[in-house]
Motif scaffolding. Structure first.
Motif, short mmCIF file in Angstrom:
data_model
loop_
_atom_site.label_atom_id
_atom_site.label_comp_id
_atom_site.label_asym_id
_atom_site.label_seq_id
_atom_site.Cartn_x
_atom_site.Cartn_y
_atom_site.Cartn_z
N VAL A 320 0.86 -1.18 0.00
CA VAL A 320 0.00 0.00 0.00
C VAL A 320 0.90 1.23 0.00
CG1 VAL A 320 -1.76 1.28 1.25
CG2 VAL A 320 -1.80 -1.21 1.26
N PRO A 321 0.73 2.16 -0.95
CA PRO A 321 1.59 3.35 -1.00
C PRO A 321 1.52 4.15 0.29
CG PRO A 321 0.31 3.13 -3.01
CD PRO A 321 -0.22 2.11 -2.06
N GLU A 322 2.65 4.75 0.67
CA GLU A 322 2.73 5.51 1.91
C GLU A 322 2.50 6.99 1.70
OE1 GLU A 322 6.50 4.68 3.60
OE2 GLU A 322 6.15 2.53 3.84
N LYS A 323 2.51 7.47 0.46
CA LYS A 323 2.40 8.89 0.19
C LYS A 323 0.93 9.30 0.08
CE LYS A 323 6.77 9.13 -2.35
NZ LYS A 323 7.41 9.49 -3.65
N LEU A 324 0.67 10.56 0.44
CA LEU A 324 -0.65 11.13 0.24
C LEU A 324 -0.85 11.45 -1.24
CD1 LEU A 324 -0.93 13.58 3.27
CD2 LEU A 324 -2.09 11.39 2.98
N PRO A 325 -2.08 11.41 -1.73
CA PRO A 325 -2.31 11.67 -3.15
C PRO A 325 -2.10 13.14 -3.50
CG PRO A 325 -4.39 11.51 -1.99
CD PRO A 325 -3.33 11.15 -0.99
N VAL A 326 -1.67 13.37 -4.71
CA VAL A 326 -1.55 14.73 -5.21
C VAL A 326 -2.93 15.19 -5.65
CG1 VAL A 326 -0.50 16.21 -6.95
CG2 VAL A 326 0.80 14.30 -5.96
N PRO A 327 -3.39 16.37 -5.21
CA PRO A 327 -4.72 16.84 -5.62
C PRO A 327 -4.86 16.86 -7.13
CG PRO A 327 -3.84 18.24 -3.89
CD PRO A 327 -2.73 17.32 -4.30
N ARG A 328 -5.98 16.33 -7.60
CA ARG A 328 -6.21 16.22 -9.03
C ARG A 328 -7.67 16.52 -9.31
NH1 ARG A 328 -5.04 10.74 -12.59
NH2 ARG A 328 -5.77 11.53 -14.61
N ALA A 329 -7.93 17.41 -10.25
CA ALA A 329 -9.30 17.80 -10.56
C ALA A 329 -10.08 16.62 -11.11
CB ALA A 329 -9.31 18.95 -11.57
N PRO A 330 -11.35 16.49 -10.72
CA PRO A 330 -12.17 15.39 -11.25
C PRO A 330 -12.35 15.48 -12.75
CG PRO A 330 -13.23 16.47 -9.38
CD PRO A 330 -12.07 17.33 -9.77
N THR A 331 -12.61 14.34 -13.35
CA THR A 331 -12.83 14.26 -14.79
C THR A 331 -14.28 14.59 -15.12
OG1 THR A 331 -11.13 12.56 -14.99
CG2 THR A 331 -12.69 12.77 -16.81
N PHE A 332 -14.47 15.53 -16.04
CA PHE A 332 -15.83 15.89 -16.46
C PHE A 332 -16.03 15.48 -17.92
CE2 PHE A 332 -15.15 18.73 -12.87
CZ PHE A 332 -16.34 18.60 -12.19
N SER A 333 -15.83 14.21 -18.18
CA SER A 333 -16.03 13.69 -19.53
C SER A 333 -17.52 13.45 -19.76
CB SER A 333 -15.26 12.38 -19.71
OG SER A 333 -15.61 11.76 -20.93
N PRO A 334 -18.11 14.02 -20.81
CA PRO A 334 -19.55 13.81 -21.06
C PRO A 334 -19.92 12.34 -21.17
CG PRO A 334 -18.70 15.58 -22.43
CD PRO A 334 -17.51 14.94 -21.78
N SER A 335 -19.06 11.55 -21.85
CA SER A 335 -19.37 10.14 -22.01
C SER A 335 -19.37 9.41 -20.66
CB SER A 335 -18.36 9.48 -22.95
OG SER A 335 -17.03 9.62 -22.45
#
Length: 699
Positions: A320-335
């Motif tokens: 299990v990775p030990e690092k916190l996630p890098v903030p990433r904008a959600p995907t707004f794909s229409p499909s």
């Protein structure tokens, strides 16, 4: 001092008082006229800022401000720190188990344990709620992830790109869960801003209870493959329970014995601790044993030392990775959004329902109010914030919230499956609530059972839809068919009670008091009339037909006029006016009296519509045609104004409206007695005339 005031004083001193009509009450005590609301002034006042209004708005939007202002550091700080560590010991292993349901990498569980609570603590109103991964929401999330990406719960990396043959796009688990999380958040945020928290009244307690119990059964069955070491796929759509059981019994000969032994030991160990020592420890020190965390640590160490994956071929989680996630904008794909919005709507409603129902329980126990609209806002903001950190949808967790309350807060695949099953113990045991709901109300019991069975045998979303729809249908049924019955007077009091409930009470001769226990509208106006006729034992059509038949047999128009005039003064009998000779053949002993007055008790009627007003007018004219007077008692001021405006007062007569059933009963009883005494000489003649029309048809 006028006569009315003297009578009221006499009544206060224990002496009889004179009955009042509704108009007399209004005229004597000067009813306050209804204040007209000026719409633009109201809007202007609401838009005018004030210091007190701004302060209330801040406290409502940020509940944390109100309780921080009264936070006692010496009394609360140590207990809250201990509670935090206690809940964390339960939250981490439980959340790891829930990743199997959500079909996401285990590291996502750690993210769900941190980021959602950062927002909920600022905006939420349920003080004991532990918001994060939840079994029901995780299972609903897993259905979406598996449908679009596939099952990634056995992997440890935060992002997995998988080809999507449906539309040719590439989506990762993180993209799907983030898009789902932000969509759920937007839906909840919009609901909160539109003040749609009031819609929670349609999510009845018994429906939510039956639904959550049904989901718990589905969750437990979904872990059968992990418990027995069988490669049973995670099905989605309708009839998942049937598909899972069919796959299990097809592969039952291939059970992996080492996996079954390890999972069985874990389940027995966890259940034993929860059933035997936990209640004692909670009662004495308020803290249970963190057996889930202990189990994960012990079996993880055993797996590492004994090499479960290599020697016994037992599936393990991995790194299990030990690092916190890098903030990433959600995907707004229409499909992508077009494929998840229906599930997102269902998750938004279920997440809100679970959190609010849990909040109501804690609010009643600890004496504070839970704001439904604020819960929509808190969950919505929490979902939107968490969507930037690889989280999946959240809700208040029942087991962890219970641990947090008791604490004083003001990994192998098969082991994780065992933790999931044992953590559902409280939810599955809610099946015992069915008997309580059934004993309380058969309709409530039916709502629970329909919600439970629909969720188990169909799927989660369909179970929610069926449960809500059936719950609303029962509400419509209750509104359409309220309780209706005749009432009897309790001697020497002003009380009236259901006549059939008390053997020693009798109805007043010639007077019927009819009680209708709900609002009157177009959907039950006909039911109102049917129940009245059923309670009286005759219909106006029967009476008119019998009168015409009697006159026809006598062959005299003078007799018709005599009957019509005398019927209004005479305490008539049903048998004398019945349609056939069969009733008459029973003899005078079977005759039941027709009333001269019917009092409609409107004490439980909160509102009426135009259709019901027309029904009352028609009812009044129909009974007036056979000499029966209609009176209305116990109208609320709002309802009486409505009846006045609709012309009902004019049709019935203002003198036939009374502020209470007792006033109406006493007036019509005295009037009936005086009329009966005055008409005594003609009673034998009228009765003989009508009775002879049946017994001697040749005359």
């Amino acid at each position: 001092m006028d006569a009315l005031h003297r009578h009221n004083i006499q009544n206060a001193m224990g002496q009889p008082r004179r009955p009042l009509t509704q108009v007399e009450l209004i005229d004597t005590y000067d009813e306050v006229p209804k204040e007209r609301n000026h719409r633009w002034k109201t809007i202007g006042r609401s838009m005018t800022p004030s210091a007190a209004g701004c302060r209330r708005s801040i406290f409502r939007l940020f509940p944390v401000v109100s309780w921080l202002a009264s936070y006692r550091v010496k009394d609360y700080l140590v207990a809250d720190i201990v509670t935090g560590f206690t809940v964390a010991m339960f939250q981490v292993p439980q959340s790891l188990g829930y990743t199997l349901l959500a079909a996401v990498p285990p590291v996502f569980a750690l993210y769900n344990s941190m980021f959602p609570m950062m927002m909920y603590i600022l905006f939420g109103t349920v003080k004991q709620a532990s918001v994060g991964a939840d079994a029901i929401i995780s299972m609903m999330t897993g259905g979406v992830v598996r449908q679009i990406v596939g099952d990634m719960s056995h992997t440890s990396h935060p992002v997995h790109d998988v080809f999507d043959p449906a539309n040719g796009n590439v989506f990762s688990v993180q993209e799907v869960t983030s898009a789902l999380c932000v969509t759920v958040g937007i839906i909840q945020l919009v609901f909160g801003l539109l003040n749609l928290g009031c819609l929670n009244v349609f999510l009845s307690e018994q429906m939510v209870n039956g639904f959550s119990t049904g989901v718990a059964v589905q969750v437990a069955l979904s872990q059968v493959g992990a418990i027995f070491g069988l490669p049973i796929p995670h099905f989605s759509g309708m009839f998942t329970v049937y598909k899972t059981l069919e796959s299990f019994f097809t592969q039952i000969s291939d059970i992996h014995l080492p996996t079954l032994i390890v999972s069985s030991i874990a389940i027995v160990l966890i259940l034993f601790v929860k059933i035997v020592p936990d209640p004692i420890l909670v009662r004495k020190c308020g803290l249970p044993v963190p057996i889930e965390l202990v189990t994960v640590i012990v079996f993880t160490a055993a797996s590492y030392l004994m090499q479960f994956d290599k020697i016994y071929n037992i599936a393990v989680v991995g790194e299990v990775p030990e690092k916190l996630p890098v903030p990433r904008a959600p995907t707004f794909s229409p499909s992508l959004l077009t494929r998840i919005w229906v599930d997102a709507f269902a998750i938004a409603v279920v997440s809100f329902a679970i959190t609010l129902s849990l909040g109501r329980i804690f609010g009643q126990r600890h004496n504070y109010e839970v704001d439904a609209n604020q819960e929509f806002l808190a969950l919505g903001i929490g979902h939107i914030w968490s969507s930037f950190f690889s989280c999946f949808p959240i809700a208040a967790s029942v087991p962890r919230s219970a641990v947090q309350e008791n604490a004083g807060g003001k990994t192998q695949i098969c082991i994780l499956a065992a933790i999931i099953i044992t953590s559902l113990k409280k939810i599955v045991m809610q099946v015992q609530d069915f008997k309580r709901y059934w004993d309380l109300s058969k309709i409530d019991g039916q709502v629970w059972m329909v919600s439970f069975l629909a969720t188990v045998f169909l799927d989660v979303v369909s179970g929610l839809i069926v449960g809500v729809a059936f719950s609303l249908l029962t509400l419509v049924y209750k509104l359409q068919r309220p309780k209706a019955f005749l009432m009897a007077h309790v001697p020497n009091t002003e009380f009236f009670v259901p006549a059939r409930k008390y053997q020693k009470l009798r109805e007043t001769p010639g007077v019927k008091v009819y009680h209708f226990g709900g609002a009157m509208h177009f959907a039950n106006a006909e039911f109102f009339k049917e129940k009245l006729e059923e309670s009286l034992g005759f219909t106006t059509k029967q009476v008119r037909r019998a009168m015409k038949k009697a006159i026809k047999k006598r062959g005299s128009q003078d007799s018709l006029q005599a009957v019509k005039e005398s019927v209004q003064a005479y305490d008539r009998t049903v048998a004398a006016l019945e349609l056939g000779s069969a009733v008459v053949s029973r003899g005078p002993s079977m005759q039941s009296q027709l009333p001269s007055d019917i009092i409609l008790d409107f004490s439980r009627i909160s509102w009426m519509d135009g259709c019901s007003v027309s029904a009352i007018k028609n009812l009044t004219s129909d009974y007036a045609a056979i000499g029966v007077r209609i009176s209305i008692a116990s109208c609320s001021p709002v309802l009486f104004r409505f009846l006045r405006k609709s012309g009902c007062e004019e049709a019935i007569g203002s003198a036939n409206f009374y502020p209470s059933v007792y006033d109406a009963w006493k007036t019509v009883r005295n009037r009936s007695f005086s009329q009966t005494d005055a008409s005594t000489p003609v009673i034998p003649i009228v009765y003989a005339l009508i009775f002879a029309s049946f017994t001697n048809p040749s005359s």
